[in-house]
Design an enzyme around this catalytic site. Sequence first.
Site, mmCIF file in Angstrom:
data_model
loop_
_atom_site.group_PDB
_atom_site.id
_atom_site.type_symbol
_atom_site.label_atom_id
_atom_site.label_comp_id
_atom_site.label_asym_id
_atom_site.label_seq_id
_atom_site.Cartn_x
_atom_site.Cartn_y
_atom_site.Cartn_z
ATOM 1 N N HIS A 19 52.541 4.551 -9.782
ATOM 2 C CA HIS A 19 52.041 5.570 -8.857
ATOM 3 C C HIS A 19 50.518 5.716 -8.797
ATOM 4 O O HIS A 19 49.966 5.804 -7.713
ATOM 5 C CB HIS A 19 52.700 6.923 -9.135
ATOM 6 C CG HIS A 19 54.131 6.992 -8.687
ATOM 7 N ND1 HIS A 19 55.138 6.243 -9.270
ATOM 8 C CD2 HIS A 19 54.725 7.705 -7.705
ATOM 9 C CE1 HIS A 19 56.285 6.497 -8.667
ATOM 10 N NE2 HIS A 19 56.067 7.384 -7.710
ATOM 11 N N ARG A 63 37.724 8.632 12.916
ATOM 12 C CA ARG A 63 38.936 9.168 12.293
ATOM 13 C C ARG A 63 39.453 8.231 11.204
ATOM 14 O O ARG A 63 39.929 8.676 10.152
ATOM 15 C CB ARG A 63 40.007 9.427 13.351
ATOM 16 C CG ARG A 63 41.210 10.167 12.792
ATOM 17 C CD ARG A 63 42.170 10.601 13.877
ATOM 18 N NE ARG A 63 42.757 9.456 14.563
ATOM 19 C CZ ARG A 63 43.542 9.550 15.641
ATOM 20 N NH1 ARG A 63 43.803 10.734 16.168
ATOM 21 N NH2 ARG A 63 44.045 8.473 16.198
ATOM 22 N N ARG A 117 53.943 -2.204 -9.082
ATOM 23 C CA ARG A 117 54.319 -0.853 -8.676
ATOM 24 C C ARG A 117 54.103 0.171 -9.786
ATOM 25 O O ARG A 117 54.690 0.080 -10.860
ATOM 26 C CB ARG A 117 55.776 -0.799 -8.200
ATOM 27 C CG ARG A 117 56.141 0.568 -7.620
ATOM 28 C CD ARG A 117 57.565 0.628 -7.106
ATOM 29 N NE ARG A 117 57.836 1.940 -6.513
ATOM 30 C CZ ARG A 117 58.119 3.040 -7.206
ATOM 31 N NH1 ARG A 117 58.203 2.981 -8.526
ATOM 32 N NH2 ARG A 117 58.315 4.187 -6.601
ATOM 33 N N TYR A 139 46.475 4.347 9.424
ATOM 34 C CA TYR A 139 46.538 3.490 10.609
ATOM 35 C C TYR A 139 45.814 4.124 11.781
ATOM 36 O O TYR A 139 45.444 5.302 11.730
ATOM 37 C CB TYR A 139 47.996 3.192 10.987
ATOM 38 C CG TYR A 139 48.727 4.324 11.689
ATOM 39 C CD1 TYR A 139 49.139 5.453 10.988
ATOM 40 C CD2 TYR A 139 48.989 4.268 13.057
ATOM 41 C CE1 TYR A 139 49.797 6.489 11.640
ATOM 42 C CE2 TYR A 139 49.651 5.303 13.715
ATOM 43 C CZ TYR A 139 50.059 6.410 12.997
ATOM 44 O OH TYR A 139 50.704 7.432 13.638
ATOM 45 N N GLU A 189 52.607 20.248 16.684
ATOM 46 C CA GLU A 189 52.299 19.150 17.615
ATOM 47 C C GLU A 189 53.588 18.384 17.875
ATOM 48 O O GLU A 189 54.651 18.767 17.364
ATOM 49 C CB GLU A 189 51.225 18.233 17.027
ATOM 50 C CG GLU A 189 51.643 17.591 15.718
ATOM 51 C CD GLU A 189 50.558 16.727 15.071
ATOM 52 O OE1 GLU A 189 49.687 16.190 15.775
ATOM 53 O OE2 GLU A 189 50.604 16.585 13.834
ATOM 54 N N LEU A 203 47.354 16.300 13.617
ATOM 55 C CA LEU A 203 46.415 15.188 13.733
ATOM 56 C C LEU A 203 45.479 15.522 14.897
ATOM 57 O O LEU A 203 45.943 15.872 15.988
ATOM 58 C CB LEU A 203 47.173 13.889 14.037
ATOM 59 C CG LEU A 203 46.236 12.680 14.084
ATOM 60 C CD1 LEU A 203 45.858 12.250 12.681
ATOM 61 C CD2 LEU A 203 46.868 11.540 14.838
ATOM 62 N N LYS A 263 45.709 10.368 9.125
ATOM 63 C CA LYS A 263 46.620 9.494 9.882
ATOM 64 C C LYS A 263 47.246 8.462 8.946
ATOM 65 O O LYS A 263 46.888 7.285 8.960
ATOM 66 C CB LYS A 263 45.874 8.829 11.050
ATOM 67 C CG LYS A 263 46.820 8.315 12.142
ATOM 68 C CD LYS A 263 46.079 8.056 13.431
ATOM 69 C CE LYS A 263 46.927 7.378 14.489
ATOM 70 N NZ LYS A 263 48.048 8.189 14.971
HETATM 71 N N1 PDD Z 1 50.249 8.753 17.553
HETATM 72 N N2 PDD Z 1 49.810 13.681 16.603
HETATM 73 C C1 PDD Z 1 50.491 12.733 15.952
HETATM 74 C C2 PDD Z 1 51.412 13.130 14.853
HETATM 75 C C3 PDD Z 1 50.318 11.383 16.295
HETATM 76 O O1 PDD Z 1 50.983 10.427 15.630
HETATM 77 C C4 PDD Z 1 49.437 11.054 17.356
HETATM 78 C C5 PDD Z 1 49.195 9.627 17.766
HETATM 79 C C6 PDD Z 1 48.774 12.087 18.034
HETATM 80 C C7 PDD Z 1 47.798 11.823 19.146
HETATM 81 O O2 PDD Z 1 46.624 11.181 18.663
HETATM 82 P P1 PDD Z 1 45.779 10.194 19.593
HETATM 83 O O3 PDD Z 1 45.427 10.968 20.808
HETATM 84 O O4 PDD Z 1 44.603 9.851 18.769
HETATM 85 O O5 PDD Z 1 46.665 9.024 19.913
HETATM 86 C C8 PDD Z 1 48.968 13.394 17.613
HETATM 87 C C9 PDD Z 1 50.060 7.332 17.794
HETATM 88 C C10 PDD Z 1 49.785 7.001 19.215
HETATM 89 C C11 PDD Z 1 51.247 6.589 17.205
HETATM 90 O O6 PDD Z 1 51.606 6.904 16.076
HETATM 91 O O7 PDD Z 1 51.785 5.680 17.846
#
Ligand code: PDD
Length: 283
Positions: A102, A52, A100, A33, A181, A206, A148
């Site tokens: 894997h 990304r 379904r 996503y 993070e 991320l 992501k």
């Molecule tokens: N989240 N780290 C994680 C685990 C994240 O899920 C996100 C973003 C970030 C920051 O990434 P960016 O600057 O590209 O938004 C770092 C989004 C906003 C979400 O899941 O809603």
Amino acid sequence: MSRVAYVDGRYVPHGRATTHIEDRGYQFADGIYEVIAVSGGRLVDDEGHLVRLHRSLSELRIEWRMSDRALLAVLRELVRRNGVSEGSVYLQISRGVARRDHPFPKASRPVLVATAKRMDFAGVAERQSKGVAVITTPDIRWGRCDIKTVALLPNVLAKQAAREQGAYEAWLVDEEGRVTEGSSTNAWIVDQDGNLITRKADNSILNGITRIAVLGQAAERQIRVIERPFTVAEAKAAREAFITSTTSFVMPVTSIDGAKIGDGKPGKVASALIGAYRDHMAA
Ligand code: PDD
């Protein structure tokens, strides 16, 4: 104005926006996503988000054929149809619908769904002026946090723990006691020498699009940046701390696990970067 979503080729009323129960995104979290901010009705940093997105798709070997142009047209149309001036769009691409099992299905086609929503930027600004509290919690995620994916259960549990403790965000801590993070944000500190410190973008975090923008803005302002892990103890002793993301922008952190950071108010570096990022969003 009633909300409109996009589901696998169609714009549909939000309340009827559904996907199949055998969508692999639903059953296996087999999908990726992006969340892109909307400012003045326009997508912010769409190029970076698309880079990304393609990286995530290729790491999971999801064969995605829609052109970026067509994808952006869908996202912009969603912004328009939902009358979003300030807000965000969410898009998710799963490996598709299949019985379904894997392994990757032989015949399936990725499914794109997307939504747009309004956001109260004034509310973010208000929060930025006061700063937020974070808690720390063990990072129990997998080894590829650079992708992501929609597999966000550890992040959900961490964020919930933060909310239950009256905090805005949870910082995830690796086995060596170092912050990776936030549950949905990147983590930064400013040490007592004024160095800006954030973990380097490896498989443990991320690589935020906001992070990349802020690194550029820090360089322009001759702020010394060190990309390395920092411990919770270092963070608590820091002059400043903040988090960054698409929906939090640059958000000062004024306490960690109840310990006040600096004088307990948003710091100078964070405040400068808040302004820089605001200009970047408006540009
Ligand atoms: N989240 N780290 C994680 C685990 C994240 O899920 C996100 C973003 C970030 C920051 O990434 P960016 O600057 O590209 O938004 C770092 C989004 C906003 C979400 O899941 O809603």
